[in-house]
Design a protein around this motif. Structure first.
Motif, mmCIF file in Angstrom:
data_model
loop_
_atom_site.group_PDB
_atom_site.id
_atom_site.type_symbol
_atom_site.label_atom_id
_atom_site.label_comp_id
_atom_site.label_asym_id
_atom_site.label_seq_id
_atom_site.Cartn_x
_atom_site.Cartn_y
_atom_site.Cartn_z
ATOM 1 N N SER A 142 0.861 -1.182 0.000
ATOM 2 C CA SER A 142 0.000 0.000 0.000
ATOM 3 C C SER A 142 0.892 1.225 0.000
ATOM 4 O O SER A 142 2.040 1.168 0.476
ATOM 5 C CB SER A 142 -0.897 0.004 1.232
ATOM 6 O OG SER A 142 -1.508 1.270 1.435
ATOM 7 N N ILE A 143 0.360 2.346 -0.490
ATOM 8 C CA ILE A 143 1.133 3.572 -0.333
ATOM 9 C C ILE A 143 1.291 3.917 1.151
ATOM 10 O O ILE A 143 2.207 4.630 1.533
ATOM 11 C CB ILE A 143 0.520 4.744 -1.124
ATOM 12 C CG1 ILE A 143 -0.890 5.081 -0.629
ATOM 13 C CG2 ILE A 143 0.535 4.454 -2.614
ATOM 14 C CD1 ILE A 143 -1.434 6.378 -1.219
ATOM 15 N N ALA A 184 1.549 -1.206 -5.052
ATOM 16 C CA ALA A 184 1.120 -0.342 -3.946
ATOM 17 C C ALA A 184 -0.095 0.469 -4.387
ATOM 18 O O ALA A 184 0.052 1.544 -4.962
ATOM 19 C CB ALA A 184 2.251 0.584 -3.513
ATOM 20 N N PRO A 185 -1.302 -0.014 -4.137
ATOM 21 C CA PRO A 185 -2.499 0.766 -4.475
ATOM 22 C C PRO A 185 -2.624 2.000 -3.593
ATOM 23 O O PRO A 185 -2.166 2.014 -2.442
ATOM 24 C CB PRO A 185 -3.661 -0.211 -4.215
ATOM 25 C CG PRO A 185 -3.027 -1.563 -4.124
ATOM 26 C CD PRO A 185 -1.654 -1.327 -3.590
ATOM 27 N N GLY A 186 -3.263 3.021 -4.139
ATOM 28 C CA GLY A 186 -3.567 4.211 -3.357
ATOM 29 C C GLY A 186 -4.810 4.890 -3.881
ATOM 30 O O GLY A 186 -4.935 5.109 -5.086
ATOM 31 N N GLY A 187 -5.759 5.177 -3.006
ATOM 32 C CA GLY A 187 -6.974 5.867 -3.416
ATOM 33 C C GLY A 187 -7.905 5.034 -4.275
ATOM 34 O O GLY A 187 -8.685 5.586 -5.053
ATOM 35 N N ILE A 188 -7.836 3.724 -4.143
ATOM 36 C CA ILE A 188 -8.710 2.835 -4.915
ATOM 37 C C ILE A 188 -9.940 2.518 -4.067
ATOM 38 O O ILE A 188 -9.814 1.997 -2.950
ATOM 39 C CB ILE A 188 -7.989 1.527 -5.291
ATOM 40 C CG1 ILE A 188 -6.694 1.815 -6.051
ATOM 41 C CG2 ILE A 188 -8.916 0.627 -6.108
ATOM 42 C CD1 ILE A 188 -6.876 2.523 -7.372
ATOM 43 N N ILE A 209 -12.719 11.069 3.879
ATOM 44 C CA ILE A 209 -11.348 10.643 3.595
ATOM 45 C C ILE A 209 -11.108 10.572 2.094
ATOM 46 O O ILE A 209 -10.059 11.001 1.591
ATOM 47 C CB ILE A 209 -11.062 9.287 4.266
ATOM 48 C CG1 ILE A 209 -11.028 9.460 5.785
ATOM 49 C CG2 ILE A 209 -9.748 8.696 3.759
ATOM 50 C CD1 ILE A 209 -10.946 8.161 6.542
ATOM 51 N N ARG A 210 -12.086 10.076 1.368
ATOM 52 C CA ARG A 210 -11.919 9.993 -0.096
ATOM 53 C C ARG A 210 -11.791 11.382 -0.709
ATOM 54 O O ARG A 210 -11.040 11.583 -1.674
ATOM 55 C CB ARG A 210 -13.086 9.234 -0.711
ATOM 56 C CG ARG A 210 -13.121 7.763 -0.327
ATOM 57 C CD ARG A 210 -13.601 6.884 -1.462
ATOM 58 N NE ARG A 210 -13.772 5.505 -1.022
ATOM 59 C CZ ARG A 210 -12.785 4.629 -0.877
ATOM 60 N NH1 ARG A 210 -11.548 4.983 -1.126
ATOM 61 N NH2 ARG A 210 -13.025 3.399 -0.484
ATOM 62 N N ASP A 222 -10.710 9.300 -10.359
ATOM 63 C CA ASP A 222 -10.597 8.140 -9.483
ATOM 64 C C ASP A 222 -10.038 6.939 -10.229
ATOM 65 O O ASP A 222 -10.443 6.645 -11.360
ATOM 66 C CB ASP A 222 -11.962 7.761 -8.909
ATOM 67 C CG ASP A 222 -12.452 8.766 -7.883
ATOM 68 O OD1 ASP A 222 -11.608 9.443 -7.267
ATOM 69 O OD2 ASP A 222 -13.687 8.877 -7.708
ATOM 70 N N GLY A 223 -9.100 6.244 -9.573
ATOM 71 C CA GLY A 223 -8.716 4.930 -10.061
ATOM 72 C C GLY A 223 -9.736 3.903 -9.626
ATOM 73 O O GLY A 223 -10.642 4.184 -8.837
#
Length: 273
Positions: A142-143, A184-188, A209-210, A222-223
């Motif tokens: 993860s990030i 490392a996913p981020g914001g998914i 948070i989003r 958005d991813g």
């Protein structure tokens, strides 16, 4: 479709939902045989029924060595081998306002699933791959494991551990033709954030948070889970044959830096005056 994974056998842990489910579908479209590993038997069996004979479900608790060994044995027995191990299963733990309020009640379970699960999956898959021409191991970090930050500290520690472990394993296993890489996913948008905040749905704290993530992200869209699945296809395919020991952020640029730069506004104001 390029069928980049034609005739390869893959395991996807946490494969019944979210990023894992997207990876299962992408791997199948690219010609792989796929084993869906998850503790959610209802969703896993439903996917197996929907997606047809080139995939199979195996109940797996990745924190248990016996379950992971049974999983690898099942893949080999069902589809004749194992070429790609995507250690993707993970849990978040519960968000606390700050370090001083965190009782670390979730520490043991988060570390068992998020770190030990990756270590077991890597080791047991590699034992088979070593004797069968190598393979690709992909580990979800993860990030949050790349950058320091507040809240979900057990999760951040586990995901940082995944990175260091994966780089070490990449060195250790290279002589056997086994590549080990991290995504490392981020914001998914997945359910893991809602589980951390305690929101039943994408509302309240989760939505706030989003919004903050979107403001701090250079790419202003958005991813989704398919973006992570596409990265996994690349790392599982022969296109990445010379790639090992990397951490690939798929995060819209979050780890590149914060785009909310007050210096830009200051310079614009100075130039206009």
């Amino acid at each position: 479709m390029t069928f980049e994974l034609a005739n390869k056998v893959a395991i996807v842990t946490g494969g019944a939902a979210g990023i894992g489910a997207a990876a299962v579908r992408h791997f199948l479209k690219e010609g792989a045989y796929v084993v869906i590993a998850d503790i959610n038997a209802d969703q896993g069996e439903a996917m197996e029924a929907e997606l047809g004979p080139d995939c199979a479900f195996k109940y797996t608790d990745v924190s248990k060595r016996s379950d992971v060994q049974d999983l690898v044995d099942f893949a080999v027995a069902t589809f004749g081998g194992l070429d790609i191990m995507f250690n993707n299963a993970g849990i978040s733990g519960t968000m606390q306002p700050n370090l001083l309020d965190d009782d670390f009640a979730d520490f043991e379970q988060v570390l068992k699933v998020d770190l030990l699960g990756v270590m077991l999956g890597t080791q047991i898959a590699a034992r088979h791959m070593k004797e069968n021409g190598g393979g690709s191991i992909i580990n979800t970090t993860s990030i949050g494991g790349m950058q320091a930050g507040c809240t979900v500290l057990s999760y951040r520690a586990a995901k940082a551990g995944v990175i260091h472990f994966s780089k070490s394993a990449a060195i250790d296993l290279a002589e056997y033709g086994i590549r080990v890489n991290c995504i490392a996913p981020g914001g998914i948008p997945t359910a893991i954030l809602s589980s951390a905040t305690g929101d039943a749905e994408e509302s309240g704290t989760t939505s706030a948070i989003r919004r903050i993530i979107a403001e701090d992200r250079p790419l202003k869209f958005d991813g989704d889970t398919s973006d992570i699945a596409n990265a996994a296809v690349y790392l599982g395919s022969d296109r990445s044959r010379y790639v090992t020991g990397i951490v690939l952020p798929v995060d819209g640029g979050i780890t590149a830096g914060n785009p909310r730069n007050p210096l830009r506004a200051m310079l614009a104001e100075a130039m206009a005056s």
